[in-house]
Scaffold this motif. Structure first.
Motif, PDB file in Angstrom:
ATOM      1  N   GLY A 140       0.722  -1.241  -0.027  1.00  0.00           N
ATOM      2  CA  GLY A 140       0.123   0.087   0.078  1.00  0.00           C
ATOM      3  C   GLY A 140       0.826   1.130   0.035  1.00  0.00           C
ATOM      4  O   GLY A 140       0.388   2.351  -0.559  1.00  0.00           O
ATOM      5  N   ALA A 141       2.050   1.273   0.682  1.00  0.00           N
ATOM      6  CA  ALA A 141       2.931   2.390   0.570  1.00  0.00           C
ATOM      7  C   ALA A 141       3.247   2.819  -0.615  1.00  0.00           C
ATOM      8  O   ALA A 141       3.282   3.908  -1.245  1.00  0.00           O
ATOM      9  CB  ALA A 141       4.226   2.147   1.612  1.00  0.00           C
ATOM     10  N   ARG A 142       3.653   1.672  -1.728  1.00  0.00           N
ATOM     11  CA  ARG A 142       3.832   1.994  -2.906  1.00  0.00           C
ATOM     12  C   ARG A 142       3.096   2.677  -3.637  1.00  0.00           C
ATOM     13  O   ARG A 142       2.864   3.449  -4.438  1.00  0.00           O
ATOM     14  CB  ARG A 142       4.700   0.608  -3.738  1.00  0.00           C
ATOM     15  CG  ARG A 142       4.748   0.610  -5.170  1.00  0.00           C
ATOM     16  CD  ARG A 142       5.469  -0.619  -5.763  1.00  0.00           C
ATOM     17  NE  ARG A 142       4.606  -1.534  -5.211  1.00  0.00           N
ATOM     18  CZ  ARG A 142       3.388  -1.949  -5.698  1.00  0.00           C
ATOM     19  NH1 ARG A 142       2.879  -1.396  -6.482  1.00  0.00           N
ATOM     20  NH2 ARG A 142       2.812  -2.989  -5.262  1.00  0.00           N
ATOM     21  N   VAL A 143       1.785   1.935  -3.600  1.00  0.00           N
ATOM     22  CA  VAL A 143       0.761   2.567  -4.296  1.00  0.00           C
ATOM     23  C   VAL A 143       0.383   3.915  -4.041  1.00  0.00           C
ATOM     24  O   VAL A 143      -0.095   4.832  -4.807  1.00  0.00           O
ATOM     25  CB  VAL A 143      -0.712   1.422  -4.052  1.00  0.00           C
ATOM     26  CG1 VAL A 143      -1.881   2.069  -4.907  1.00  0.00           C
ATOM     27  CG2 VAL A 143      -0.208   0.027  -4.703  1.00  0.00           C
ATOM     28  N   MET A 144       0.255   4.405  -2.593  1.00  0.00           N
ATOM     29  CA  MET A 144       0.011   5.578  -2.187  1.00  0.00           C
ATOM     30  C   MET A 144       1.012   6.558  -2.792  1.00  0.00           C
ATOM     31  O   MET A 144       0.805   7.754  -3.570  1.00  0.00           O
ATOM     32  CB  MET A 144       0.234   6.020  -0.836  1.00  0.00           C
ATOM     33  CG  MET A 144      -0.987   5.308  -0.079  1.00  0.00           C
ATOM     34  SD  MET A 144      -1.197   5.601   1.766  1.00  0.00           S
ATOM     35  CE  MET A 144      -2.221   7.232   1.643  1.00  0.00           C
ATOM     36  N   LEU A 145       2.487   6.150  -2.965  1.00  0.00           N
ATOM     37  CA  LEU A 145       3.440   7.028  -3.766  1.00  0.00           C
ATOM     38  C   LEU A 145       3.235   7.034  -5.163  1.00  0.00           C
ATOM     39  O   LEU A 145       3.303   8.149  -5.684  1.00  0.00           O
ATOM     40  CB  LEU A 145       4.975   6.316  -3.579  1.00  0.00           C
ATOM     41  CG  LEU A 145       5.481   5.978  -1.887  1.00  0.00           C
ATOM     42  CD1 LEU A 145       6.686   5.315  -2.102  1.00  0.00           C
ATOM     43  CD2 LEU A 145       5.574   7.485  -1.647  1.00  0.00           C
ATOM     44  N   GLU A 146       2.721   5.985  -5.722  1.00  0.00           N
ATOM     45  CA  GLU A 146       2.384   5.972  -7.238  1.00  0.00           C
ATOM     46  C   GLU A 146       1.106   7.056  -7.545  1.00  0.00           C
ATOM     47  O   GLU A 146       1.266   7.589  -8.437  1.00  0.00           O
ATOM     48  CB  GLU A 146       1.901   4.779  -7.675  1.00  0.00           C
ATOM     49  CG  GLU A 146       3.217   3.750  -7.710  1.00  0.00           C
ATOM     50  CD  GLU A 146       2.735   2.297  -7.945  1.00  0.00           C
ATOM     51  OE1 GLU A 146       1.472   1.772  -7.938  1.00  0.00           O
ATOM     52  OE2 GLU A 146       3.984   1.434  -8.281  1.00  0.00           O
ATOM     53  N   ASP A 147       0.449   7.140  -6.417  1.00  0.00           N
ATOM     54  CA  ASP A 147      -0.714   7.971  -6.548  1.00  0.00           C
ATOM     55  C   ASP A 147      -0.305   9.763  -6.023  1.00  0.00           C
ATOM     56  O   ASP A 147      -1.452  10.285  -6.108  1.00  0.00           O
ATOM     57  CB  ASP A 147      -2.012   7.724  -5.625  1.00  0.00           C
ATOM     58  CG  ASP A 147      -3.220   8.299  -5.869  1.00  0.00           C
ATOM     59  OD1 ASP A 147      -3.288   8.642  -7.113  1.00  0.00           O
ATOM     60  OD2 ASP A 147      -4.250   8.235  -5.328  1.00  0.00           O
ATOM     61  N   GLY A 148       0.999   9.927  -5.883  1.00  0.00           N
ATOM     62  CA  GLY A 148       1.452  11.247  -5.904  1.00  0.00           C
ATOM     63  C   GLY A 148       1.566  11.507  -4.398  1.00  0.00           C
ATOM     64  O   GLY A 148       1.480  12.979  -4.203  1.00  0.00           O
TER      65      GLY A 148
END
Length: 386
Positions: A140-148
């Motif tokens: 989830g951390a990576r996905v939040m980062l990918e979401d800016g």
């Protein structure tokens, strides 16, 4: 600064028990995220943004003095697919799910800190309160980062915290550099030629090949990794055959590799592939290796780690802070955030509880004031009001 008063502590306990009783998995944390967002709005956050990284929540609090820096405090939100065995009054109400890793406590502590920061705003700059989904294997951390996440909220530094069974309540532990391991997964598919167990000379036995691979793979660590380096390679699954009198056509192995250095991580994968290929050729079977990279090494910035140790010492006293804890071979997706921004991850004592990911685990309510006070003191120290 004193720890939270009895009323505030009791309210944080109530939040945790409510969250504990209603666990949700991975990104499907809509109820949990709604609870968090509702509290942040009630506290008076300057902004509350939902749906970051699918179901993440970010609360923004601006200090009473303008400042150019934004510090992020992160809590995970998801539970685990484990059946709870605590028998507690607030035990999980959802069969097969429980907060077995303390994320309920992590949320309650950050919410308690958020309420105080909104009320006092005794800092200069901005705080981003990051409530993240899917730490337990979903990245989830990576996905939040990918979401800016970092760019949208102008985040300059990132900080995380996790409960640690075995460390006394009221104690903290941290270290500079690697503090948690990278965690990769592998699956080995072996194809041979099955037949009657009484005529093995007519077969190419994938079970025999798999057994030799299990043994040989132990040499990857024992004979390729510096004894002063940390590395674990474990074969955790072996599947083959359905009848006692038949040699099967295929076998499957699976397992995990944990390391603390990127170079070791690459070496372990390469050596695993070489060992499997060599034994397959020697034993007349075919074998393929599927290697899946997991969370990277969690690496604390040395300067921020020392800063966090100092903040923790202000809360509980220097004698209750271990600033050179040994690295742990578990993995943590906060590592993705630390790859992109300086910061640090530390442990909060949970006392003599059951271990993490255990059906009997429960976050220690007595630890909540220490974690909340740590977050408050970190903000007010990192972003001092002028």
């Amino acid at each position: 600064m004193a720890l939270m008063d009895d009323v505030a502590a009791a309210e944080a306990v109530a939040w945790r028990h409510e969250l504990h009783a209603h666990p949700e998995l991975l990104f499907a944390v809509e109820r949990t995220a709604g609870f968090v967002a509702g509290k942040l709005r009630a506290f008076g956050c300057d902004a509350v943004v939902e749906g970051v990284g699918r179901t993440g929540v970010v609360g923004v609090v601006r200090g009473r003095t303008a400042g150019g820096r934004t510090v992020a405090l992160r809590s995970d939100m998801d539970a685990l697919p484990i059946t709870e065995a605590t028998g507690l009054p607030y035990r999980s109400t959802v069969p097969g799910r429980m907060h077995a890793c303390g994320h309920d406590g992590h949320m309650a502590m950050l919410l308690a800190a958020a309420r105080h920061l909104c009320a006092t705003r005794d800092f200069a700059g901005t705080v981003a309160l990051v409530f993240q989904p899917a730490e337990e294997g979903g990245g989830g951390a990576r996905v939040m980062l990918e979401d800016g996440l970092l760019e949208r909220f102008g985040i300059d530094e990132v900080y995380g915290m996790h409960a640690l069974p075995g460390l006394p309540v009221g104690h903290f532990a941290i270290r500079p550099g690697p503090i948690m391991a990278a965690a990769d997964r592998f699956e080995i598919s072996i194809t041979g030629r099955g037949g009657h167990a009484a005529m093995p000379h007519l077969c190419a036995d994938p079970l025999l090949a798999g057994a030799q691979m299990v043994v040989a793979l132990q040499s990857v660590v024992a004979r390729n990794v510096d004894p002063l380096d940390a590395c674990v390679l474990s074969v955790t699954q072996f599947e083959a055959g359905a009848a006692q009198n038949a040699i099967p056509n295929a076998a499957r192995l699976a397992g995990t590799a944990r390391v603390l250095k990127p170079a070791t991580r690459l070496m372990v994968e390469n050596r695993t592939r070489a060992v499997v290929a060599g034994l397959a050729a020697a034993l007349g079977v075919e074998a393929t290796v599927q290697w899946t990279g997991g969370y990277p090494v969690t690496v604390n910035d040395p300067e921020r780690a020392a800063f966090c140790a100092g903040v923790a010492a202000d809360v509980v006293g220097a004698g209750r802070v271990d600033d050179a804890i040994e690295p742990m071979m578990g993995a943590e997706d906060f590592s993705y955030m630390l790859e992109q921004r300086p910061g640090a991850f530390l442990f909060l004592g949970n006392g003599a509880s059951a271990g993490l990911h255990n059906p009997g685990f429960d976050f220690a309510d007595a630890a909540l004031p220490f974690g909340a006070e740590y977050w408050i003191r970190l903000v007010e120290t990192a972003l001092p009001a002028t």
